[in-house]
Scaffold this motif. Structure first.
Motif, PDB file in Angstrom:
ATOM      1  N   SER A  11      -0.079   7.934  -6.177  1.00 10.62           N
ATOM      2  CA  SER A  11      -0.919   9.064  -5.812  1.00 10.62           C
ATOM      3  C   SER A  11      -0.089  10.307  -5.540  1.00 10.62           C
ATOM      4  O   SER A  11      -0.439  11.414  -5.963  1.00 10.62           O
ATOM      5  CB  SER A  11      -1.736   8.721  -4.561  1.00 10.62           C
ATOM      6  OG  SER A  11      -2.362   7.475  -4.719  1.00 10.62           O
ATOM      7  N   ALA A  20      -6.366   6.645   0.466  1.00 12.31           N
ATOM      8  CA  ALA A  20      -7.008   5.334   0.537  1.00 12.31           C
ATOM      9  C   ALA A  20      -6.031   4.167   0.453  1.00 12.31           C
ATOM     10  O   ALA A  20      -6.285   3.114   1.040  1.00 12.31           O
ATOM     11  CB  ALA A  20      -8.039   5.199  -0.585  1.00 12.31           C
ATOM     12  N   SER A  21      -4.913   4.325  -0.261  1.00 14.10           N
ATOM     13  CA  SER A  21      -4.083   3.160  -0.578  1.00 14.10           C
ATOM     14  C   SER A  21      -3.450   2.542   0.655  1.00 14.10           C
ATOM     15  O   SER A  21      -3.366   1.313   0.764  1.00 14.10           O
ATOM     16  CB  SER A  21      -3.009   3.532  -1.604  1.00 14.10           C
ATOM     17  OG  SER A  21      -2.217   4.604  -1.134  1.00 14.10           O
ATOM     18  N   VAL A  27      -3.379  -2.547  -5.169  1.00 12.90           N
ATOM     19  CA  VAL A  27      -2.711  -2.822  -3.896  1.00 12.90           C
ATOM     20  C   VAL A  27      -2.875  -4.290  -3.502  1.00 12.90           C
ATOM     21  O   VAL A  27      -1.883  -5.005  -3.309  1.00 12.90           O
ATOM     22  CB  VAL A  27      -3.220  -1.882  -2.794  1.00 12.90           C
ATOM     23  CG1 VAL A  27      -2.638  -2.267  -1.438  1.00 12.90           C
ATOM     24  CG2 VAL A  27      -2.870  -0.429  -3.131  1.00 12.90           C
ATOM     25  N   VAL A  81      -6.179   0.638   2.306  1.00 13.61           N
ATOM     26  CA  VAL A  81      -6.508  -0.546   1.515  1.00 13.61           C
ATOM     27  C   VAL A  81      -5.485  -1.648   1.750  1.00 13.61           C
ATOM     28  O   VAL A  81      -5.831  -2.833   1.827  1.00 13.61           O
ATOM     29  CB  VAL A  81      -6.602  -0.192   0.012  1.00 13.61           C
ATOM     30  CG1 VAL A  81      -6.651  -1.453  -0.848  1.00 13.61           C
ATOM     31  CG2 VAL A  81      -7.835   0.659  -0.251  1.00 13.61           C
ATOM     32  N   SER A 129       0.917   4.007  -2.918  1.00 17.32           N
ATOM     33  CA  SER A 129       0.585   5.402  -2.619  1.00 17.32           C
ATOM     34  C   SER A 129       1.542   6.359  -3.306  1.00 17.32           C
ATOM     35  O   SER A 129       1.243   7.547  -3.453  1.00 17.32           O
ATOM     36  CB  SER A 129       0.579   5.639  -1.108  1.00 17.32           C
ATOM     37  OG  SER A 129       1.891   5.605  -0.576  1.00 17.32           O
ATOM     38  N   CYS A 183      -6.252   1.764  -6.605  1.00 18.33           N
ATOM     39  CA  CYS A 183      -6.346   1.073  -5.311  1.00 18.33           C
ATOM     40  C   CYS A 183      -6.554  -0.429  -5.470  1.00 18.33           C
ATOM     41  O   CYS A 183      -6.134  -1.209  -4.602  1.00 18.33           O
ATOM     42  CB  CYS A 183      -7.476   1.672  -4.468  1.00 18.33           C
ATOM     43  SG  CYS A 183      -6.991   3.175  -3.593  1.00 18.33           S
ATOM     44  N   ARG A 184      -7.177  -0.864  -6.552  1.00 19.49           N
ATOM     45  CA  ARG A 184      -7.351  -2.309  -6.730  1.00 19.49           C
ATOM     46  C   ARG A 184      -6.019  -3.000  -6.965  1.00 19.49           C
ATOM     47  O   ARG A 184      -5.884  -4.208  -6.779  1.00 19.49           O
ATOM     48  CB  ARG A 184      -8.305  -2.577  -7.898  1.00 19.49           C
ATOM     49  CG  ARG A 184      -7.712  -2.305  -9.265  1.00 19.49           C
ATOM     50  CD  ARG A 184      -8.687  -2.463 -10.404  1.00 19.49           C
ATOM     51  NE  ARG A 184      -8.014  -2.403 -11.686  1.00 19.49           N
ATOM     52  CZ  ARG A 184      -8.635  -2.463 -12.854  1.00 19.49           C
ATOM     53  NH1 ARG A 184      -9.944  -2.573 -12.900  1.00 19.49           N
ATOM     54  NH2 ARG A 184      -7.933  -2.413 -13.982  1.00 19.49           N
ATOM     55  N   THR A 217      -6.394   8.726  -3.887  1.00 18.90           N
ATOM     56  CA  THR A 217      -5.690   7.446  -3.882  1.00 18.90           C
ATOM     57  C   THR A 217      -4.661   7.385  -2.761  1.00 18.90           C
ATOM     58  O   THR A 217      -4.483   6.344  -2.125  1.00 18.90           O
ATOM     59  CB  THR A 217      -4.986   7.230  -5.233  1.00 18.90           C
ATOM     60  OG1 THR A 217      -5.901   7.533  -6.287  1.00 18.90           O
ATOM     61  CG2 THR A 217      -4.522   5.801  -5.375  1.00 18.90           C
ATOM     62  N   GLY A 222       0.815  -1.212   0.000  1.00 21.29           N
ATOM     63  CA  GLY A 222       0.000   0.000   0.000  1.00 21.29           C
ATOM     64  C   GLY A 222       0.848   1.262   0.000  1.00 21.29           C
ATOM     65  O   GLY A 222       0.526   2.244  -0.676  1.00 21.29           O
TER      66      GLY A 222
END
Length: 406
Positions: free
Chosen positions: A147, A265-266, A323, A269, A144, A320-321, A262, A140
């Motif tokens: 991002s 969230a990453s 990760v 996630v 990131s 994010c998918r 992202t 993650g």
């Protein structure tokens, strides 16, 4: 593998130098897309020629990964990482100094050759240094960086290009290579070659890597996921600026807000995928990502807030998918073959990127009348996402051979 008594704080000391190199690599890669309108205008490039810049990088990166797979587990990792990073940064500088399309194409090709091996090295060192139960969080952090590159690098590249042309962002980025290399040389430990039986021929390593069924399933899974994004991402800036008449200022906000979403969230996630399981995390995020993939490629003219909402949703779910996907693939590999497999995995990613960009370059047509065919690229990306979801369930788990940590 680091000792089982290691902590998340100790992990961070190892991860941040890798994150800095990964950030540099991604920034070089991402800058090309928003600079596309300037490149196409000043160098008189067609949409096919611009797609060739993306494809050349991807194909050479795939070649680099395949070459690295032959020897990456037989050499000292840290020294190889620093040598590859030096070559990559020199090619970044050459991109900024390129006098015509041919030189730029050559620079992107050699950048890809070094970048394919560099990407494999970063993933391999994560597998070497971070325990399996914290690998999702570590992945993650690496993801990131995409991002962060979008938040800081892409808007800055657009601003710099307005001040000094498209060359300036590449030249300034090249100056950041030295501090990144110094930090990596200081913080990263030396990693000796992996103990394994000698093979009579170097090419036999490819067969050894591809022999386990879970390895083949993981590589095909990666190809479908990357192909999906590559159908949409390279022409996003062109579609927004030429089909929807988005200004460069608003385009900067597209990447800024998308990257911020992202980035926030990453990391979460990554930890969430460690808790619920990498396959389930990927399936949920990939299913949700079908909506923005379809929506973003068929947008009508929207008010600025509607456009930012749609693009932010796209940047949130599609990166994010990756990760849980990357963590799943890394954890599915025999540790003795990890370096070679991840080098081959990097090649597959780049081949899928090249294929996606090449197909999208044929589907998307840019002319004085506007942009056409982008919706078909989005549809193809959605179908590739569905294929990745099916393949995710076909990756057998790796038998437990690595120690758990406290």
């Amino acid at each position: 593998m680091i000792p089982s008594s290691s902590t998340a704080r100790q992990d961070a000391w190892l991860l941040w130098p890798l994150a800095a190199i990964h950030f540099y690599h991604l920034l070089d890669l991402l800058m090309l897309q928003p600079l596309a309108p300037q490149l196409m205008s000043q160098l008189a490039l067609s949409s096919g020629q611009f797609a060739s810049l993306v494809t050349a990088y991807a194909l050479c990166a795939a070649l680099g990964g395949l070459i690295a797979a032959l020897f990456i587990d037989r050499v000292e990792r840290k020294r190889l990482l620093l040598c590859l990073f030096a070559l990559f940064s020199l090619m970044t500088l050459l991109c900024g100094l390129a006098s015509d399309y041919g030189v730029l194409l050559l620079a992107r090709g050699v950048s890809g050759l070094a970048g394919g091996m560099l990407s494999a090295m970063v993933q391999t060192l994560i597998g070497d240094l971070i325990p399996p139960e914290r690998r999702g969080r570590a992945t993650g952090l690496m993801m990131s960086m995409f991002s962060l590159a979008s938040i800081l690098g892409v808007p800055l590249a657009l601003w710099l290009s307005e001040l000094g042309g498209w060359r300036l962002p590449f030249v300034l980025l090249a100056t950041l290579a030295l501090p990144c290399a110094l930090v990596a040389a200081w913080r990263l430990p030396r990693r000796p070659p992996m103990p394994q039986a000698e093979l009579r021929h170097p090419l036999a390593m490819w067969g050894r890597i591809l022999a386990p069924r879970r390895h083949r399933a993981a590589l095909l899974f990666v190809c479908c996921g990357v192909f999906s994004g590559a159908c949409v991402m390279p022409f996003l800036a062109i579609y927004l600026t030429q089909a929807l008449q988005v200004s460069s200022g608003l385009l900067s906000w597209v990447y800024l807000l998308g990257g911020a979403a992202t980035l926030l969230a990453s990391r979460w996630v990554g930890g969430w995928s460690d808790r619920v399981g990498k396959p389930q995390a990927f399936l949920r995020l990939a299913g949700l990502s079908l909506l923005p993939i379809t929506l973003i490629t068929q947008l009508p003219p929207l008010p600025w807030y509607g456009l930012l909402l749609a693009t932010t949703l796209f940047f949130l779910l599609v990166p994010c998918r990756s990760v849980p996907a990357v963590a799943l693939v890394t954890s599915s590999v025999d540790p003795a073959l990890r370096g070679g497999f991840l080098a081959m995995n990097a090649s597959c990613q780049q081949l899928a990127t090249a294929a996606g960009a090449a197909v999208a370059g044929q589907l998307v047509q840019v002319s004085e009348q506007g942009v056409s065919g982008y919706g078909y690229a989005g549809l193809l990306g959605g179908l590739a996402t569905l294929a990745a979801m099916v393949l995710c369930l076909r990756i057998p788990p790796l038998p437990r051979t690595e120690p758990r940590t406290a």
